[in-house]
Design an enzyme around this catalytic site. Structure first.
Site, PDB file in Angstrom:
ATOM      1  N   GLY A  81       0.805  -1.217   0.000  1.00  0.00           N
ATOM      2  CA  GLY A  81       0.000   0.000   0.000  1.00  0.00           C
ATOM      3  C   GLY A  81       0.834   1.262   0.000  1.00  0.00           C
ATOM      4  O   GLY A  81       0.540   2.226  -0.718  1.00  0.00           O
ATOM      5  N   GLU A 109       7.081   4.154   4.259  1.00  0.00           N
ATOM      6  CA  GLU A 109       7.342   5.396   4.971  1.00  0.00           C
ATOM      7  C   GLU A 109       8.741   5.944   4.770  1.00  0.00           C
ATOM      8  O   GLU A 109       9.356   6.448   5.713  1.00  0.00           O
ATOM      9  CB  GLU A 109       7.090   5.195   6.474  1.00  0.00           C
ATOM     10  CG  GLU A 109       7.994   4.184   7.179  1.00  0.00           C
ATOM     11  CD  GLU A 109       7.497   2.760   7.164  1.00  0.00           C
ATOM     12  OE1 GLU A 109       7.948   1.964   7.996  1.00  0.00           O
ATOM     13  OE2 GLU A 109       6.632   2.432   6.309  1.00  0.00           O
ATOM     14  N   GLU A 123       1.076   6.453   7.311  1.00  0.00           N
ATOM     15  CA  GLU A 123       2.442   6.696   6.846  1.00  0.00           C
ATOM     16  C   GLU A 123       3.037   7.957   7.457  1.00  0.00           C
ATOM     17  O   GLU A 123       4.236   7.998   7.785  1.00  0.00           O
ATOM     18  CB  GLU A 123       2.462   6.777   5.314  1.00  0.00           C
ATOM     19  CG  GLU A 123       2.004   5.517   4.609  1.00  0.00           C
ATOM     20  CD  GLU A 123       2.759   4.282   5.046  1.00  0.00           C
ATOM     21  OE1 GLU A 123       3.975   4.372   5.305  1.00  0.00           O
ATOM     22  OE2 GLU A 123       2.129   3.206   5.133  1.00  0.00           O
ATOM     23  N   HIS A 141       4.601   7.562  10.775  1.00  0.00           N
ATOM     24  CA  HIS A 141       5.939   6.962  10.749  1.00  0.00           C
ATOM     25  C   HIS A 141       7.049   8.005  10.739  1.00  0.00           C
ATOM     26  O   HIS A 141       8.188   7.669  11.085  1.00  0.00           O
ATOM     27  CB  HIS A 141       6.089   6.077   9.517  1.00  0.00           C
ATOM     28  CG  HIS A 141       5.558   4.696   9.671  1.00  0.00           C
ATOM     29  ND1 HIS A 141       5.872   3.884  10.739  1.00  0.00           N
ATOM     30  CD2 HIS A 141       4.718   3.953   8.888  1.00  0.00           C
ATOM     31  CE1 HIS A 141       5.272   2.710  10.597  1.00  0.00           C
ATOM     32  NE2 HIS A 141       4.563   2.724   9.486  1.00  0.00           N
TER      33      HIS A 141
END
Length: 909
Positions: A306, A309, A343, A346
């Site tokens: 998907g 990061e 993300e 992260h």
């Protein structure tokens, strides 16, 4: 000057964690002193400080290779004559070593040790402790060896039809070694200076902004980027492309850009608008600044996961980042927002502070999954994403973790296949669930301070789980030993089922390990924690009393808060990671409350009660007359979360009963429950965000149950759309359900062909996914076989969508036998295409067989595993699938008769 500062920062930050320490506090094996290349972990005699990396990819037109060179400055922690770095699928063409004075050292030999993906350089004489040494390597590699590491991606412009290309990277967890030689373990943080050679009319990107550009000639240039802060190799990213971007700024004025292929740039607006909101929220929430000078988010046409990061350069599968409000409904919008929130979290949890090795991956991914919920809620609280967290994250992983083949959150990792395998729901979802539980019993303020201390104390460092407990302990004080409380939750698989009964004026409370398979040994595999947990029990009663107690023994008595005949709800608002089983009288009182006024429980609690009840029955800890009785009130239910639970848990019963003589009886019960809400919602788009999500779920259930209005309306809308997709465009939020029903009930191959043709030309990734799912709903054997053939043709179904397509087809009971036969025939070709170390490949067959429920199917599965013994990343998933099939066989023998008996008594004929 910038490089000097970066190196100084690196030396200061690694000083608190000795590089001689193993990657994990418990799991690193003893090194092989004489032949360290035999060890699956890099030796700790050298610490990389800085990389100067030069890359020259040839990806234009038919180009498919890259050449490069890297200079790695290393600190010598122990005198050694052996330098080892990771490589994979590349050729080293030159190796040189220099001492701190720049003198070239004589080499004894160099060689590759492929079992551990190492390049070994041995010097004639040892380099002394306390000095520095520089390794220079030149290398070549392929850009067409899969879509991980360094690879070539292509796309065809939607308008012009022209094909273009980009060179991009995807390293996590262990594929940076496919792009350049490096210390490819997260414990090694270094600074990076990157130079990329490329066509002048293409743009180059890395984690940092460009610092200088050198024009080679009219066609070529070299771009050198600013030196990065210390980071692990898997976070490095470099891209060369012809993509444009749109931009705005973060709260501190740093640039924020979202990149997309030129024909889809108009689909970045949503990501562009919400990105700064989320990132600025995290800066405030953590009280830690975003340290990089810019933030890029990039949509890649071909991407294996998907998103990833990469620090300052987040890459996404473009269908997950891009959002076209003219083609995609609320579910797709929520998907874009949620993956961005994950993300962006992260940037702090995972990038600034990084797990020391993959055994502690939950410190990255569990945190990001937990804070994803807060990020989404900050942008759009109306999505009720904080509620969906319980029905769509916690409850599914409770099911996963109830298997005897589950695993602890933290487990030993010794090779890349094992590292790939832990990117699973235990790491992400259970990790997030126990953080949510911690926040509940510690309180929001204490929890937030603990996270801030954890991030501030460990910035630019790598961490293990004990570092988290240490940070929290400083904020909690002496009243609670957080490590003692949480250790079993992290280092023991599974979770407890809490038993509640009344004995006089006391509550008798027990805990034991919950196992879905009633025949599983509760003490297997052995655990040093004895499958006992410190369980935070919050509760409220029908009379309004609330309370909290700790259960840290197998059984305990507590003063009863109940007065007279009233219910008690333990695990208020589903905040604990455990199930609750009540004595029969209390279940009766709970059921009566649901039937008389279900709002006596919150929406989250109703979802929790349904999920607990049906899964306790599946484990033979509760009778199905009680469990199914908990669902009867749902004919009046209008909330999304209880229907989430019903949908998920009924799907299991549907799949088990499919093909049996009594399947129609279950369909009738589903129709009985869904008629009111289906009539209320209808098939017209509209309502709140949660109503739109609910409508899709109810249409699926109701059409399955045989609701004539649902079927007639859905199929008529579908057929009109088949005739003219422009004049009869389907409303955004019912598209997936309409396409689903249309092809589920279709008898015309021409209709399937039309959907296929529209899939091919669709310009929205999320709309393509709607089409892909619909194509797997057919019951036509010829079409199922044709679709499976298409999955093996990259020009028809891209590699990044292969496993999604197979997963969708596996959920179609009418296709499962065809899929299983095809899979056995084509498995070797699939392995050759994707590689045995592909994490999706490791899960593929276990997911296909997960609803098998006969002895014959079990034996076929065992025979297949014996024929293909190399499981790659899927060893644990194979074990889990065998246990799941045994559980299903048991359910068919023991539970099915009780379900049929209850349905016979409670469903009008």
């Amino acid at each position: 000057m910038e490089l000097v500062f970066a190196l100084l920062l690196l030396l200061l930050t690694v000083g608190a964690v000795s590089p001689s320490q193993p990657p994990s506090s418990s799991f690193i094996p003893e090194p092989h002193a004489e032949e360290p290349w035999l060890d699956p972990f890099l030796p700790s005699s050298l610490e990389p400080l800085h990389y100067d990396l030069y890359q020259n990819p040839d990806f234009y037109y038919d180009g498919s290779t890259f050449t490069g060179r890297v200079s790695i400055l290393m600190s010598v922690l122990n005198a050694t004559d052996i330098i080892i770095v990771h490589i994979k699928a590349m050729n080293i063409t030159a190796s040189k070593v220099y001492d701190l004075n720049g003198n070239r050292l004589t080499l004894k030999d160099t060689f590759a040790y492929e079992p551990n993906q190492y390049w070994v350089v041995r010097t004639l004489n040892p380099v002394p402790e306390g000095s520095t040494v520089t390794l220079e390597l030149e290398f070549t590699g392929s850009l067409t060896n899969g879509i991980v590491g360094y690879y070539k991606s292509t796309y065809v412009h939607d308008v012009t039809g022209v094909t273009s290309w980009l060179a991009t990277t995807k390293f996590q967890p262990s594929d940076a070694r496919k792009a350049f030689p490096n210390f490819d373990e997260p414990r090694f943080k270094s600074t990076f200076t990157i130079t990329l050679r490329h066509w002048s009319n293409f743009t180059s990107l890395t984690n940092m902004p460009p610092e200088s550009i050198v024009t080679i000639d009219d066609e070529w240039q070299e771009t050198t980027f600013a030196t990065s802060p210390p980071m692990s190799s898997y976070l490095v990213c470099f891209i060369i492309c012809d993509f444009p971007f749109k931009n705005n700024t973060l709260v501190d004025g740093k640039p924020h850009r979202v990149w997309a292929r030129p024909d889809r740039l108009d689909q970045v607006d949503y990501a562009l608008s919400v990105g700064p909101i989320i990132q600025n929220f995290y800066i405030e929430e953590f009280n830690v600044p975003y340290p990089l000078p810019k933030l890029d988010q990039f949509g890649v046409p071909d991407y294996p996961s998907g998103a990833t990061e990469h620090w300052g350069m987040i890459t996404y599968r473009d269908s997950r980042l891009l959002y076209d409000p003219a083609q995609v409904g609320d579910s797709g919008k929520q998907g874009t927002l949620s993956i961005m929130a994950h993300e962006l979290a992260h940037n702090h949890a995972g990038d600034l502070v990084t797990c020391r090795y993959w055994d502690d991956l939950w410190l990255n991914e569990g945190f990001a999954s937990f804070y994803e919920v807060k990020g989404v809620t900050q942008v759009d609280p109306g999505m009720f994403y904080d509620g969906q967290f319980f029905s769509r994250t916690v409850q599914p992983v409770l099911n996963t973790d109830g298997a005897n083949s589950s695993r602890p959150i933290v487990i030993p990792i010794t090779n890349p296949n094992e590292a790939n395998a832990v990117f699973d729901s235990i790491t992400y979802d259970k990790g997030a669930a126990i953080l949510s539980m911690m926040e509940s019993f510690l309180g929001r303020d204490t929890f937030r301070r603990g996270v801030t201390r954890f991030l501030q104390d460990n910035s630019y460092k790598t961490v293990v789980t004990d570092d988290l407990w240490a940070a929290f302990q400083q904020e909690i004080g002496p009243g609670l030993d957080i490590k003692e409380v949480m250790t079993a939750w992290v280092y023991s698989m599974g979770y407890p089922v809490v038993g509640i009964s009344i004995q006089g004026n006391q509550l008798y409370v027990t805990q034991k390990r919950f196992l879905t398979n009633p025949l599983s040994d509760p003490d297997s595999p052995p655990s040093e924690y004895g499958y006992q947990w410190h369980v935070p029990l919050n509760y409220r009663t029908q009379g309004g009393q609330t309370g909290f107690v700790w259960l840290d023994t197998p059984e305990a008595f507590f003063p009863s808060p109940l007065t007279g005949s009233e219910w008690i709800k333990v695990n208020t608002d589903h905040t604990g990671f455990y199930r609750v089983n009540y004595e029969p009288n209390l279940w009766t009182l709970i059921t009566q409350q649901l039937n008389s006024d279900f709002t006596g429980f919150t929406e989250v609690e109703r979802s929790n009660l349904i999920n607990d009840g049906l899964n306790l029955a599946r484990a033979e800890l509760l009778t199905y007359d009680v469990a199914l009785g908990l669902t009867e009130y749902a004919s009046s239910e209008t909330g999304l979360l209880p229907w989430d639970s019903i949908y998920a848990d009924f799907f299991y019963i549907y799949y088990m009963m499919a093909g049996t003589a009594d399947h129609a009886l279950f369909q009738s019960y589903v129709l009985q429950l869904t008629t009111n809400i289906m009539n209320k919602l209808g098939v017209a788009d509209g309502g709140s965000h949660t109503e739109k999500l609910l409508r899709t779920k109810i249409m699926k259930l109701s059409c399955y149950g045989g609701h004539s209005g649902c079927i007639q309306n859905s199929t008529s809308i579908f057929k009109a759309w088949i005739e003219d997709e422009v004049a009869n465009s389907v409303a955004l939020n019912i598209r997936r359900a309409v396409y689903d029903s249309g092809l589920s009930f279709s008898t015309l191959q021409s209709e399937w062909d039309t959907v296929w043709n529209r899939y091919i030309v669709a310009t929205s990734g999320q709309e393509k996914d709607n089409f892909l799912y619909a194509l797997t709903r057919t019951r036509d054997t010829q079409l199922i076989n044709r679709f499976l053939g298409y999955t093996m043709d990259e020009t028809k179904i891209p590699s990044q969508d292969f496993f999604t397509a197979i997963d969708y087809l596996a959920s179609n009971h009418g296709a499962i036998d065809i899929l299983w036969d095809w899979m056995q025939t084509n498995y070797d070709a699939i392995v050759a295409r994707f590689g045995i170390d592909n994490r999706s490949l490791g899960r593929m067959v276990p997911e296909i067989v997960s609803y098998f429920n006969t002895d014959a199917q079990l034996q076929e599965t065992l025979d297949f595993y014996a024929l293909h013994p190399d499981a790659g990343t899927g060893a644990r998933f194979r074990e889990e699938s065998v246990q799941t099939i045994n559980t299903n066989i048991r359910w068919m023998e023991v539970s099915l008769p009780y379900v049929v008996a209850w349905l016979s008594q409670n469903v009008p004929l």
